[in-house]
Write an enzyme that holds these catalytic residues in place. Structure first.
Site, PDB file in Angstrom:
ATOM      1  N   SER A   1       0.779  -1.219   0.000  1.00 46.29           N
ATOM      2  CA  SER A   1       0.000   0.000   0.000  1.00 46.29           C
ATOM      3  C   SER A   1       0.816   1.276   0.000  1.00 46.29           C
ATOM      4  O   SER A   1       1.364   1.639  -1.016  1.00 46.29           O
ATOM      5  CB  SER A   1      -0.983  -0.020   1.150  1.00 46.29           C
TER       6      SER A   1
ATOM      7  N   LYS B   1      -1.732  -3.983  -2.851  1.00 50.07           N
ATOM      8  CA  LYS B   1      -2.846  -3.414  -2.098  1.00 50.07           C
ATOM      9  C   LYS B   1      -2.910  -1.920  -2.403  1.00 50.07           C
ATOM     10  O   LYS B   1      -2.158  -1.137  -1.848  1.00 50.07           O
ATOM     11  CB  LYS B   1      -2.648  -3.675  -0.606  1.00 50.07           C
TER      12      LYS B   1
END
Length: 390
Positions: A304, A329
């Site tokens: 992320s 992600k």
């Protein structure tokens, strides 16, 4: 393999691998702390058609409210609603768990301040002791063998379980609670009763290699991480290359990831993202160090915000990325407080790299794919070439 008794995920979720990944994703979005600004009402109305994310939030809130009215658990009802929604990264946290989440982003955790690693024979060894921690005050040293935690033998157990015992996850142990460790050093065996404390994390660590390369390891993007990276750059030799090690970095505050990007870029785009269909962008500040050779190390545990930073430095031609494909992600969650104080996090959008590459479900492919044993050595070799004026 090693681990520390710090906060990584809410305790309840650490018991399941899938939910552990859910929290790691939520941690990285920064939405709960305002790192992703929410579109204003006008922008929302301009979106065509109903916002699916808004609908999911309404469904979860309605389920929680109805459960409370019926004398049932709003949190359990919300969890069922999130599960039905099909939101891969959706999650529900108790009030206490969400507070732990906030503390983690502030760079704090509850524990005794030691790292543990499992040897090949299954024995658990103390690999590091945090200065000023209860473990340090008790005289525990690196290399001591950890035999038991509160009477439970730890030999052969996964490090994650040992960490959970140290933190007292099963009892939601708070700062001030005690834990008894069985220890061994050479021929000496003894027990030590420690009192857990609220401690500060060291999310950014710096070490200098023999060849002059400076390795900056970011474990997570907690508050102050960006400033710590800038400080590391100031203290590094002027002609030294930098290895930015993001392996195993499951995320943190997006604002800190952008600040880290700003340390290496002279302004410009870091990422674009959407919230309920409304497009936004994140930009680096001007004045970063754009001349120093830079390599970024990544692996399957790079997630992320760490992927966002990697994508920005790679797409902007600022760094060579080495390692293995990142986790993938790239979604954004927003929080909703429920009637009992628990919090639901639901996906509202996704981000893309400066070259408009989608990260979610795909990850980032390194410029040079190498195994973990060779990554740092290859990084040093690449830096040598990047720094060669010829």
């Amino acid at each position: 393999m090693s681990g520390r008794d710090l906060f990584c995920q809410p305790r309840r979720f650490r018991r399941g691998a899938a939910l552990t990944l859910v929290f790691a994703g939520v941690l990285v979005t920064g939405a709960a702390t305002g790192s992703f600004p929410e579109p204003d009402a006008t922008a929302r109305k301009a979106a065509v058609g109903p916002a699916p994310a808004a609908t999911r939030h309404e469904d979860v809130e309605k389920a929680a409210a109805e459960a409370m009215a019926d004398g049932k658990s709003p949190m359990e009802a919300a969890e069922r609603a999130v599960s039905r929604s099909g939101d891969r990264w959706g999650a529900v946290y108790s009030e206490g768990e969400y507070q732990e989440f906030q503390e983690a982003l502030d760079g704090r955790y509850t524990g005794v301040g030691l790292w543990a690693g499992r040897e090949r024979d299954g024995r658990i060894e103390v690999t590091k002791v945090q200065p000023g921690s209860p473990a340090a005050a008790a005289g525990i040293h690196k290399g001591d063998r950890l035999r038991s935690v509160d009477g439970s033998k730890v030999d052969g157990r996964p490090v994650t379980e040992v960490v959970s015992l140290l933190r007292g996850d099963a009892d939601d142990a708070a700062a001030g609670t005690t834990v008894t460790l069985g220890l061994e050093r050479g021929a000496r065996a003894w027990t030590e009763k420690l009192r857990r404390a609220s401690l500060s994390t060291d999310s950014v660590t710096v070490r200098k290699q023999a060849g002059g390369v400076t390795v900056v390891k970011i474990a997570a993007f907690t508050k102050g991480s960006g400033d710590a990276v800038r400080a590391a750059l100031r203290q590094a030799p002027a002609d030294a290359g930098i290895v930015l090690d993001l392996r195993g970095n499951s995320g943190g505050l997006v604002a800190e990831a952008v600040e880290t990007a700003s340390a290496f870029l002279d302004g410009g785009l870091v990422a674009t993202y959407d919230v309920d269909g409304v497009q936004r962008s994140l930009h680096a500040d001007a004045g970063g160090d754009t001349a120093r050779p830079l390599v970024v190390l990544v692996d399957g545990g790079t997630m992320s915000a760490a992927e966002m930073l990697t994508g920005a430095l790679q797409d902007r031609g600022r760094a060579v990325v080495i390692g293995s494909r990142t986790f993938g992600k790239g979604s954004i969650q927003m929080p909703t407080e429920l009637p009992d104080g628990s919090v639901a996090e639901l996906t509202v959008g996704h981000y893309r790299t400066p070259s408009d590459h989608t990260v979610d479900g795909r990850g980032i492919t390194p410029d040079l794919e190498v195994g973990p044993a060779d990554a740092l050595q290859r990084a040093e070799t690449v830096l040598t070439g990047l720094g060669d004026p010829s």
